[in-house]
Structures are given as structure tokens and as C-alpha cells.
Design an enzyme around this catalytic site. Sequence first.
Site, PDB file in Angstrom:
ATOM      1  N   ASP A 245       0.864  -1.171   0.000  1.00  0.00           N
ATOM      2  CA  ASP A 245       0.000   0.000   0.000  1.00  0.00           C
ATOM      3  C   ASP A 245       0.905   1.226   0.000  1.00  0.00           C
ATOM      4  O   ASP A 245       2.121   1.094  -0.122  1.00  0.00           O
ATOM      5  CB  ASP A 245      -0.954  -0.032   1.207  1.00  0.00           C
ATOM      6  CG  ASP A 245      -2.293   0.611   0.872  1.00  0.00           C
ATOM      7  OD1 ASP A 245      -2.299   1.830   0.634  1.00  0.00           O
ATOM      8  OD2 ASP A 245      -3.315  -0.102   0.834  1.00  0.00           O
ATOM      9  N   HIS A 299      -3.170   4.055  -3.760  1.00  0.00           N
ATOM     10  CA  HIS A 299      -2.608   3.210  -2.707  1.00  0.00           C
ATOM     11  C   HIS A 299      -1.198   2.752  -3.052  1.00  0.00           C
ATOM     12  O   HIS A 299      -0.838   1.598  -2.825  1.00  0.00           O
ATOM     13  CB  HIS A 299      -3.505   1.999  -2.435  1.00  0.00           C
ATOM     14  CG  HIS A 299      -4.774   2.364  -1.737  1.00  0.00           C
ATOM     15  ND1 HIS A 299      -4.828   2.639  -0.393  1.00  0.00           N
ATOM     16  CD2 HIS A 299      -6.031   2.545  -2.201  1.00  0.00           C
ATOM     17  CE1 HIS A 299      -6.067   2.938  -0.056  1.00  0.00           C
ATOM     18  NE2 HIS A 299      -6.822   2.918  -1.133  1.00  0.00           N
ATOM     19  N   GLU A 370     -10.156   3.831  -4.966  1.00  0.00           N
ATOM     20  CA  GLU A 370      -9.879   5.115  -4.335  1.00  0.00           C
ATOM     21  C   GLU A 370      -8.833   5.964  -5.055  1.00  0.00           C
ATOM     22  O   GLU A 370      -7.933   6.512  -4.423  1.00  0.00           O
ATOM     23  CB  GLU A 370      -9.482   4.901  -2.868  1.00  0.00           C
ATOM     24  CG  GLU A 370     -10.589   4.220  -2.074  1.00  0.00           C
ATOM     25  CD  GLU A 370     -10.328   4.194  -0.558  1.00  0.00           C
ATOM     26  OE1 GLU A 370     -11.240   4.571   0.179  1.00  0.00           O
ATOM     27  OE2 GLU A 370      -9.234   3.791  -0.138  1.00  0.00           O
TER      28      GLU A 370
END
Lengths: 586, 638
Positions: A245, A299, A370
Site C-alpha cells: 500500500d 494506494h 480510491e
Amino acid sequence: MKVTSQVWIYFILIFGVCFKENSAKWVWNCTEPDYACERTFTIEQTSTLYSSVELCRLVCGSDGIIWPLPYSYSVIDKSLVTVNISTAWFNTKASDEPTYTFLEDLITYFTNTSSYIDFCTKQTYTVQINLEAKSSSLVLNWDTDESYELVTYTDDQTNQVTINITAETVFGVRHGLESLLQLIVPDDLCYVMLKSVQIKDKPFYKHRGLLLDSGRNYLSVDIIKKNIIAMASSKMNVLHWHLSDSQSFPFVSSREPNMSRYGAYSDREVYNPTDVADLIKFAKIRGVRIIPEIDGPAHVGSGWQWSAESGLGNLVVCQNQQPYRSYCIQPPCGQLNPANPWIYEVLRNIYNDITDLWEGIDAFHMGGDEVYIPCWNSSEEILQYIGTKNRSEEVFLNLWAEFQSKATQAFDTAKGNNGTSLIVWTSSLTDPAIIENNLPKDRYVIQTWVPSTNTVPQELIDLGYKIIVSTKDKWYLDHGFWGSTSYYTWRQVYDNQILSGDAVLGGEICMWGELVNDNNVEPRVWPRAAAAAERLWSNPQTSSETADGRFFIHYDRLNKRGIRTSAVIPKFCAQNVNDCAGYLTF
Amino acid sequence: MLLRGCKIMKQGEVRRALMVATVICLFLFIYLYWQQSSRPLQALVLTYKHVYTSNKKIHPRQWTWLCVNQRCERHHITENVKIESLSTCSMLCGSTQLWPQPTGPVTLGSKAIIFNHQQFSLQVLASGPAKALVKEAFSAFNDSVLSLVRNNNYLKEKTDFDRFIVRVTVVRGDVIRLKLRTDESYSLTLKPRDSEIVANITAKTYFGARHGLETLSQLIWWDEYAGHAGALKIIKGATIQDAPAFPYRGLMVDTARNFMSIESLKRVLVGMAANKLNVFHWHITDSQSFPLVLPSVPQLSSSGSYSPQETYSPEEVKAIVEFARIRGIRTILEIDVPAHAGNGWTWGQREGLGDLAVCVNERPWSLYCGEPPCGQLNPENPNVYDVLEKIYRDLLELTGETEIFHLGGDEVNLECWAQHMQKSNTPNNYTDLHDLWGEFTLKALARLQQANGGEKIPKVIVWSSKLSKRPYITKYLDRNTTIVQSWGSSQWPDTPDLLADDYKILISHVDAWYLDCGFGRWRETGEAACDPYRPWQTVYNHRPWQQMRLDKKHIIGGEVCLWSEQVDESSLDSRLWPRAAAFAERIWTDPQLDMTTYTIQEDVYTRLNTQRERLVSRGLKAEALWPSWCSQNPGMCL
């Protein structure tokens, strides 16, 4: 140290056996007609009083004690037989050598997991276990037939218990052995089982997963293994490994060694190729497939900082930018730079390491969630690349789609074919209104992470996509510890009925790692993930209340297998299920 | 076979068996003796387990930290950069890494020196029994230091000094029991002198001295980048003065709902000592189970424990009490009465004592108690008070604690008693059953005094309840001896009311200091008592005396509580830590609270992070505060 403690154990055991006095103790009694196990304090010893609640439950009622509940479970003869399981005979039937070897490994797994110490002083029956795998396939994926049949019968003439486990594949045999492990119950110093049972079992969903996140906090290989052990005990079959991440990149890529050099928290907190290979093997024998995820284009961050020095320009934009709230959802920020073609070279190399380690990889998770447009929008380089004055959301979505398709190309090049299913999270790119422009449905599986009332999963199915469901307001195990989220009890996890049908491959319960590490990941995941396991294997039409007794036994079982499982009730309630029930049920 | 074997053994065989057993024992003793002599080495081996098992270093270390504007910045190691570990950087950059922050002045040097634990030498300047205690505390200190070591080759490293003298001066060598008035202050100086480094700890009492040693241990850290194998370092020079804000700094653990092993409770005490908490409130029994083996009333545990294995023997309890005392902690055993008593109390009829408890395991439970199973002592049975006196005598003997006693006394369900009277045709002479409860309390207190040789226990704690409200409180609870543990929500009027009535209080507000909350409802009916989870920030930011403008004079302190309905040994550590550490700084240091923004200073985050890592080194499975990235990049996640 170990030797002494063992000596002590034997010493105490011998002592205990010799000087055992007969005093009152808790025993359980199966009541009619409600088939409840009631605890009583007595010195009596009769055949209708059982030494543990587990043993009582085995005999009492029709559900038995197997977790998850088998598709069909019938007890032919419910009398108990004391067995000498440590000397069980195995007979294996397989169509070729590799399958035979796999079955041999399963036997080792069985004997290691049972690890019965026999101090039984009663007359015992011998045990014969016959295993048969019809097909020679050793592939574990969404097409694998995991069903099995388990039949046990007892011959009182020869004092022998015979157990037949037949299945299409070795993975079915494995599940059968798992059920068998659960059917053998300790009774003081002996082990007993039912004289004859018949089980026909198969999973409801093909994909029964747990997500572990080693990007936020490092999880040691040992801890991941413990989770795999607990998964195998609950017949879950996918470990979704969120490897990296923006916080860290612990995966050691042989082709891009800079990734972990710049991305790991330390030189120890890494997964090198031997670790990964070891885990894949460890999982496979336990019927668990590891699906790796390298998340992108959002991420990301840690691990990509080396590019400028190496002359590749910026592979990542808005890295660690502050104030983070303007550039990402959680610190540190970072998103891949789609204006820099080098990212696909680097990705291809990383993917190549993945495809080397995961031989014949069937499914790969590309993340894809995201993406934060203000980040890309803040980069001059990207704005130039777009080359248009129009900075609408659509333009950025197209950029994202372009990234997705080029990343897919990179993956296919690395693998040498386009046979791998790719999984992505739901996002604005998978919005049912536009998904068909971006992601071909024969190639992509969508993992939905929306609340249970959201209609996106159904809409995606209607469009012809296959999905994996991770109900955000039921199956996100990190909730309840940050923001305004709330904790989901095992009952809520259990009672979460997800969509069904061919398009629904299954579900996944997710343990995001911001607030967990080696110290607390086990009690946070277990036993709640086991509740999801039964939802996914059995998909019961009854609520969690019906499963109470069996669930508490499984909780205990996980503990005995060395999993640090969080308590969900006072032990009193496990020993006296009916005493803790609500008044509505009376 | 074995069982039968034992019974039919002939005489000669018994002799032979005993012979074999003796030989085994002999070997064991030799082995244990040998282990004892090599103790430091063993500690090293133990701590070495903390290191990740996947220890194959695939590439060289990559990070260095530079102190920039009082903050450690992470940089990738390149040729021209100074290499410094995060631990060394944060110890020397910006704030102290002490937890709880001392209340007096602190000055710390800006340099670090290398030493090793074999250079320690203890000098005790104390008379009386405290001297032996200091030695024990030093041994615990030594364990804390050793727990930092990550590599047993570190002893080969060169050190900056030859000797590390720890000189502990205790003025009142006769004080070996912690009381509410015990002076726990200490001062600490650390100075290099020739080839030695000297730590001077001066305290009025042993308990202050112990805290001084704890603080000293927090000036020491492991630098994994030092030398070849890493090294222990300490700040070169320090002066610290410190004293707690409150005399009672408690932590309660419930071992009745789910059993916790002695080993796991020792870990709790290790964590408490590291945070200078000083009262271990052991809620040892409840209606679910009675795991405490009492010599005078063994029936309680034999019929009340979950299994014979899940019990605490008197010896084990005494060992815990002593383990705690060495760590500056007093142990208070609570056997809750008259409610929260059920399993374990059911043998009365069998032994001719009548019903000692009523409504035990009554269904449906929701009518007679707050959570299953129900059970309350039978106040109308005189035998109950005889049993209580025996219990109290045992408890006083086990803990030696004669200043404070915890009576329990919460959540009495009057419906349970009323129903029992009706069923057993007992005449009910009470218009208000609260009076029955009040009289029970007075009788129990009288028996407590009896059990204490006729002498009154100076302070008795009761949980806040209906009885601790008007009009009953003034009737049944003496304000000179009663301490009410106020556990209701801080929004409720309980706490201010008690203070207005001049009672001493101990604060355990459920909305801030109940660490078990936040895991949903576990029983099918009954409200989810205490959701949501209290993050450490909530625990830390609870300062009722400021928020509610209470008079601190009557507040003896605070206590965090861990009820165990949804906790057992597997999750005990992570439920407690680091949140109980956040509480510890509130109650020891009591920093001002910014009531407009409730912002917590960056320095608190950094220090708590360090403290959390300290706890992990000492073997506690403390929960993650955030992604490790935030630890490695101080100030970047706020």
C-alpha cells in the site's frame, strides 16, 4: 526448556492418572425433547452424562459439531466408540503419482493437526481411513470441485471403525479430513467418535476469502500461517493478500529490488521469494489459494521513490504530500504517474516476479480503488500529458481506464498469455453506467465493497459481470475502532446474507491493517471470520442463534489449534447455552 | 492401562517406580539449578524471540533518521548521510520519551553513550526491609533493560564507560506496604564520572525509588544501528523530579466471566509497572464463575470454577500479590456481593446451610439480573454472613491488604429478592427492599471487621449504585470510611452528587475508562451496554475534574476497567495496551486539557508510540496505534 516442560507434563499426567480421586465435576446431559446440553455438577458416571459440552453436542440434536455446517449430515448410529486414532491405518487411492503424493501430504497434515496423545485406558477400536480422489487435478481455483463424501461405520466383531472419504479432487478429500478431525472428540484421556455417520458436503460459494493487509503494518510469515490454519479449519479457500500500500512495499521483487529497499519498513520486514513460495505451498495443502494484490494506481507510494535518481523520472506523484487531506484519503499520499511510461515497465517486472512465484496463476488482484483525482490534478506532468484544458472528471476517468488497460497488457506480457482473471475493487471506474467502456467482463471480476443496502452488486450482475462480495457494513473487520464506524459481532457477520447465483463467485471478509499487527490481528479476525466461513460454505437459512452451540465449540477448536481467538461470550454461556439465551426464545 | 497398572502394582514395583521418579526429580533439580546460574543468558534468549522469525535479510538496512525542527525525518540511506536509527534519533530529538511524563522539572542531555547490562552495579542506601525490596526491583529493572536487547552478540561491542552505578537511596526503609498516603515521589540524576556513569535515585520510600528505576529504564534504548550487532544506549546526563498527581492509579481485570492464567496476569502487572500504575483491582469472582480457591471455603471454587484447571490457588494469588508489590503495585481482591454472586454458591442446601444464594441461573435471566446468569446472596440467611466472614479472613490473609477493601456492591436486582421471598413464604417486612440491601451491607462490613481481628478497615470501596445515592447513602455508608467507585457515565449526576455529600470517590467513568466496550452485544437481549470502543485519545482526554469542575481533594484517583465478557487471555494484552498507558499519563501526570479543540499534542503521540514499543519489548502484545509508517515518520499522520 522444551524438554523440561514435556517431562513435567508427562510427570503430572502419570501422577494425575495414579492419584485421580473421584470428586464431583461438571458433566453434560442431553435433554429431551429440545436437545439441549445441560451442565450438572455430580460424581455420577453414566453413559448419558458427557465429560464435555463438545461431546454432548456431538450426540445431542441433529446438527452435530462440524463447522461449517455440512450440506447433508446424518447420523446412522449415534452410540459412541472409543478409538485409537494415533495408530490409524490409511489407504489412498489416486489416479497418478502427484495426486498420490498430495494425499500423502494430507495424511501428514491430518496426523499433525490431531497430534493425539494417547493415555486411554479403555478398550479401543482400530481405525481404518480410506481416501480417494477421483480426478488427478491439483488446481485450486473457481472451477475446482470441493465436494466430498464421508462415511464412517463400525464393526463390533473386529473392533474396527472404517472411514471412507471420497471426492472428485484432493481438495475435497482435504475438506473431508477436516470434517473427520472435528468428529473425533476427546473424552477424558480417550478419543471417541460416533459409530456411524454419513456426510455429503459441498460449498455453496466457490470463493470463500479472507483479506489480510500487509501494506499498512507488516505481518510476519508465522502470523499469516496461523491465519491460514484457522481458515483451513473453517474450510475457507482464498487468502486475498493485500501485499502493498502507500505505507510500505514489503514484497521483495527480484527484478525490481529497489521496491522493497525503498518500500519496506526495515530490512527484516519483508517477504522474500522463499517466504512467498513457502506460504503458497503451506496454504495449498490446507485447501487455501493465495491471491496476491498489488494495488494501483492509487494506494501506492512507498517503494517507488528511487525512480528519479535512477533516471526514470517520477513514477509516483503527490508522494507524502502534506497536508495529506488535500491529496489523498489517508497518509501518506501517492498515486502512480500515468504520464510516465516507465511505470508499465516496472509493473511488468513486478508482475513477472508474481507470475514466477504463482505458477499458472488463475487470478490476480489489481486493486484499483480510491483514485483521488485532486492528486493527479495537482501534477503539472499529468496535466501536460492530458493535453487538454478540460479537466473534467471524465478526462481523469479515461486516464485511469488507460492505465488499467496498459497495466493489464503489462501483466499479460509478463505471464505470456491473457488467461488470468483480474480482480478489481468497485470504484468510480466500475460505476455500472460506465464500467463496460473500461473493463471487459470476460476478463475482470469485480470485488464489491459497498454497504448491504447498496444496489451496485446487483447492477453489475445484471450487466454480466462476475462479483465477489465484501459487504462493507458487515464484513469489514477493521470497523469499530476509528471514525464513526461500528464493530460487527460474529452474529452480524454470520447473518449477512449475500447475493447468490452463478455470477456471485463468493465473498470475502476484510481485515484492513491500519490498526492491527502481529499482536492483535488474530483476535480481531477470529472467530468472526469463521462466522463468514459458514455463511459462504453452507449459506444457512437460519440465523446465528441456531448456530450458537456449534460456534462456541468451533471457537474452542480454533484456540486448541493455537489460534489466539477473541472471546465472544463468558465461558459460562458456552457451557450453558440455554442459560444465556434471551427470553424471547422461551 | 496406566490407571490399572497403578492399582495392581506390587510392593517391589512401587519402590522401583519411586526410585525412577526420584532420579527424574534429581535431574530436574540439577537442570533448574544450572538454569538459575545462567539467568542473564536465558533472558537474552527469551527476548531474542521477539525478533521476526523471517530473519533472512534480503537487502541492507535502508533508513536513517535526521532530527529536523525537533522532529525525526526519515531518509533513505545514501553515501553522504549520517546513519542514525529511529530509536536514537527520537530519544535525542525534541521531546523526552518518558511515559508517563514526570510532573517535576526534567533536564536531559543531548548525547548518548553505549553501555552493556553487565556493567550495572547496584548500591542501596537504605535501612530496614526496603533494602531487600530494592534488590528485587533492580532485578525487574534489569529484566526490562535486557528485554530491549535484540542480539546476544552485543556484549562484544566496545562501551563508552567501564561501570554503570545505580545508587538507590531510600529514606524510610521501614515502609514496605503501599498506602494512600505513601510518598511515591523520587528524584533521579544521571552523571558521568571518570570511567563511570552514575545514576542516583533518591526517594522517601521504596515505592518512589521503584518509580525512579522505571524512569531510568526509559532513558535506555536499543540502537540497532550501533556497532556490528547493535547496542544499548543511555542518555548522557539527566535530572528528573517526579511525583504522581493522584495516589490511587488503578487497573481492574475481571477473571470471572472468562478465566485468565496467572502468566497473563503477570504480564498485566509488568505493563502496569511500566506505566507507574499502582493498584491492581482483581475482580476475581462473579455470578458466572468462582475461580478463587479459598482455604476456609473450598466449596466455592470446587463447584464454581469452569474446570479444576481454571482456578487460582492461594499460593498463586500470594505469588501475584508479591510480584505486584515488588513492582510498586498493591493488589485488591474483590469478591462482589450481594449481587454478581451465583455459581459457586449453590452448595448451601447440600451442607445444611440453606440457600446461600438465590435466583442462581434463573431463567429468563433478563427479569432478575443485568446479564446471564443471575444470582444474588440470600440476605435473610444468617449462614451467609458466617461464610462471608470466612471469605474475608482468607482474603485479608492472601493479600495482606488492610487499608483498602473492595466490597463490590453493585447492580442489586431487588426483583430477585422479592421473588425469592414470595416463593419461600418468607415474610417481607420491608416497604423498601433497598433497606434490606443496606442492612446486608452493614452486616457484611461488621463481618469484615471481625475478620480483621476486630479492627476496622480504614477504607472500603463500593461500586456506585442505587445504594450510593440519596437517601440510602447517608443511612448506610459512612462518609469517613467509604470510597465510592463512580462508574456511571460522566454525564450522569452521580459523581458531583457524591462529592456534594462529602464522599471520597474513585473515578471509572464508563464512557471513557471502560476498556471492554465497543465489541457489540453478546447476549441476545439486553441493550448493548457500552458501545462504542474508546480509542486511546478518549481515554487520555478524559479529565472530569476539569471538565466538570470537581474538587480534586475528594478524588483519590481513577481506575480503568476491563470486564471480561468478550475478552480472554488471547486478547487481554491488546485490549489493555496501549490504552491503559494513555490512562496512566492522565492519572500520574494529569496534563491540562484543551477543552476547545481537544487536540492532543504531537509529542504525546510520539511518546506513546515509544511507550507502546517498550511494552512490546517487555513481552506484551500491545495493539497497533497506526500503520508503522506513522511511527517511522513522526508528525506526518496527525
